[in-house]
Design a protein around this motif. Structure first.
Motif, PDB file in Angstrom:
ATOM      1  N   ASN A 119       0.831  -1.195   0.000  1.00 50.63           N
ATOM      2  CA  ASN A 119       0.000   0.000   0.000  1.00 50.63           C
ATOM      3  C   ASN A 119       0.872   1.256   0.000  1.00 50.63           C
ATOM      4  N   ILE A 120       0.755   2.044  -1.074  1.00 48.90           N
ATOM      5  CA  ILE A 120       1.581   3.258  -1.176  1.00 48.90           C
ATOM      6  C   ILE A 120       0.834   4.422  -0.521  1.00 48.90           C
ATOM      7  N   THR A 121       1.531   5.159   0.317  1.00 48.87           N
ATOM      8  CA  THR A 121       0.939   6.316   0.988  1.00 48.87           C
ATOM      9  C   THR A 121       1.732   7.562   0.625  1.00 48.87           C
ATOM     10  N   THR A 165       5.305   7.178   1.602  1.00 50.23           N
ATOM     11  CA  THR A 165       6.175   6.217   0.909  1.00 50.23           C
ATOM     12  C   THR A 165       6.225   6.412  -0.603  1.00 50.23           C
ATOM     13  N   ALA A 166       5.267   7.165  -1.172  1.00 41.88           N
ATOM     14  CA  ALA A 166       5.216   7.348  -2.633  1.00 41.88           C
ATOM     15  C   ALA A 166       6.520   7.953  -3.141  1.00 41.88           C
ATOM     16  N   ARG A 167       7.143   7.285  -4.133  1.00 38.19           N
ATOM     17  CA  ARG A 167       8.399   7.780  -4.716  1.00 38.19           C
ATOM     18  C   ARG A 167       8.057   8.687  -5.903  1.00 38.19           C
ATOM     19  N   ASP A 188       6.379  -0.176 -11.381  1.00 38.20           N
ATOM     20  CA  ASP A 188       7.269   0.980 -11.267  1.00 38.20           C
ATOM     21  C   ASP A 188       7.449   1.689 -12.613  1.00 38.20           C
ATOM     22  N   ASP A 246       7.097   5.817  -8.391  1.00 38.81           N
ATOM     23  CA  ASP A 246       5.651   5.573  -8.455  1.00 38.81           C
ATOM     24  C   ASP A 246       4.970   6.656  -9.301  1.00 38.81           C
ATOM     25  N   TYR A 286      -4.135  11.038  -3.283  1.00 40.02           N
ATOM     26  CA  TYR A 286      -3.844  10.328  -2.033  1.00 40.02           C
ATOM     27  C   TYR A 286      -4.867  10.630  -0.946  1.00 40.02           C
TER      28      TYR A 286
END
Length: 478
Positions: free
Chosen positions: A2-4, A7-9, A243, A257, A471
């Motif tokens: 789960n990307i938040t 953590t989102a790149r 990715d 991301d 988000y």
């Protein structure tokens, strides 16, 4: 996984105004994993403030254009950074190539016609189907006919010069490629259109965005450690839902991301077919082909003392037809598109010249000695007095630089035919779940403020907000 937000790149291509605006806004919104890949060895993109003569000069963006609705002005208005520029760009002398200066009354009459013909979203353009050049030329001759009789040759010479001046505002090679109707979509911010940055330069604005420390010239503020320099991109692979893979020219591979691409329209034109895998959608390619990033270059000449007499605020160059034909047959042909020289605020010992279009692109390929020799010849040809020899001459090369390939964007008549515009350039590429994968920012992606720094900044904030909204809505769903 789960990307938040945390953590989102997020990889931002380009650390110009749009890139810096996006990065700083994302950090303010709580995103943590942000990196900017910059092809140059400096931040700023088409803002490039450098030390010169008594303080600094801006090789790129130079003025804040207007106040009302201008995001740059809004950000700095309480800080005493800006000042109205003297009226050199209105009171300049008109000099012919036989050293004759137009009498003030004739020059003022022609200037007022020319300036009044600049279509500030005039009603006449709503139904107008031609180019901006067609419109301005028709309007000019209609108004000249109402004046006391004037030498037709002088009126033609003045119109030619005004076309070049106005082409530099648009960044067009000539006004016949600029959309007349499209001009209505460009919004002018009300208020003084040439607000200068005193002796500090446009870089002050970027330093404010980054919250940089005043006592450190190169401090990146909140972007410290996040800008990687000399990272030219060779490929962005946005295939599928995994990715995104970014390849640099030196072979380095970076995964993300989200990618926010802020490269100039000139770079997109030259490289989009090889840069993006898979190829960009047809609508986006149409916008890249239809809009245009033109070339406007500057000359800065530094003298030991103030170069022009006190009653000369600046001058524009009006070519007699026979002189022009002779020039075109010589190796100095590029000087035809040098349309004028003006003082620079807070820099009493400097003259600033302008050149546009194909001749500017040619000038960029010459040596600095050839450029200076050409400009000195031009001064001798036009001025009824001797200028002192300059201590130093600087010229810009916005088109020759592969990281820019031009100066700023305008809407062409071709874009009208293709029925495309900044809206197609702006459109993000989403995955099947609606997640923004590849986003686009930069002045060319602004529908109304293209070609400006305030437009570029707004597009950076727009794309930061797009990710923030995505988000936020995901968090609500979770």
């Amino acid at each position: 996984m789960n990307i938040t937000k945390r953590t989102a790149r997020i990889v931002i291509i380009g650390a110009g105004t749009a890139g810096i605006a996006a990065a700083t806004r994302l950090l303010e919104q709580g995103f943590r994993n942000i990196v900017l890949l910059e092809a140059e060895n400096r931040i700023g993109g088409r803002i490039n403030t450098i030390p010169f003569a008594d303080n600094v000069v801006d090789l790129g963006g130079q003025w804040c254009h207007g106040k009302v609705g201008n995001a740059v002005y809004e950000r700095v208005k309480e800080l005493d950074l800006l000042e109205d520029t003297e009226d050199h760009y209105e009171t300049y002398k008109c000099v012919r190539s036989n050293k004759q200066t137009l009498p003030d009354d004739i020059a003022d009459n022609l200037k007022s016609i020319a300036f009044n013909s600049i279509p500030e979203r005039q009603a006449e353009l709503v139904e107008f189907r031609g180019s901006l050049g067609d419109y301005i030329t028709q309007k000019y001759w209609n108004e000249v006919a109402k004046l006391p009789p004037i030498d037709r040759a002088i009126a033609e010479e003045f119109l030619e010069n005004f076309h070049k001046f106005e082409s530099s505002v648009e960044a067009a090679d000539h006004l016949y490629e600029v959309s007349g109707r499209g001009h209505l979509e460009y919004w002018l911010c009300e208020g003084e259109l040439l607000l200068n940055w005193r002796d500090k330069g446009f870089k002050s604005f970027l330093r404010l965005l980054m919250n940089a420390r005043n006592d450190e010239a190169d401090d990146l503020g909140m972007l410290k450690g996040r800008v990687l320099f000399n990272k030219r991109i060779s490929q962005i692979n946005w295939e599928g839902a995994g990715d995104l893979i970014i390849r640099c020219w030196n072979g380095e591979v970076i995964t993300a991301d989200h990618v926010i691409c802020t490269v100039s329209l000139g770079v997109l034109k030259e490289q989009h077919t090889s840069m993006f895998v898979p190829a960009l959608p047809e609508a986006k390619v149409r916008a890249i082909n239809g809009l245009k990033l033109g070339t406007v270059d500057k000359f800065f000449l530094e003298f030991a003392v103030r170069p022009l007499p006190t009653d000369w605020p600046g001058f524009s160059c009006l070519w007699l037809q026979e002189d022009l034909e002779e020039l075109r047959a010589s190796e100095r042909f590029w000087l035809e598109s040098v349309f004028g020289f003006y003082p620079v605020s807070y820099q009493p010992r400097i003259l600033q010249g302008w050149i546009i279009g194909a001749h500017a692109r040619h000038m960029e390929t010459l040596t600095e000695e050839q450029v200076l020799e050409g400009l000195l010849w031009l001064f001798r040809k036009f001025l009824p007095f001797d200028l002192p020899h300059p201590l130093r001459c600087l010229r810009t090369q916005w088109h020759a630089n592969p990281n820019f390939r031009g100066s700023y964007t305008f809407r062409t008549t071709y874009a009208d035919e293709l029925r495309t515009g900044a809206w197609d350039l702006e459109a993000p590429l989403l995955d099947v779940g609606g997640r923004p994968r590849l986003q686009f920012a930069g002045e060319a992606t602004h529908k109304h403020y293209y070609s400006t720094v305030h437009g570029a900044a707004e597009t950076g904030w727009r794309e930061a907000e797009r990710l923030n909204t995505y988000y936020r809505s995901r968090t609500h769903r979770l």
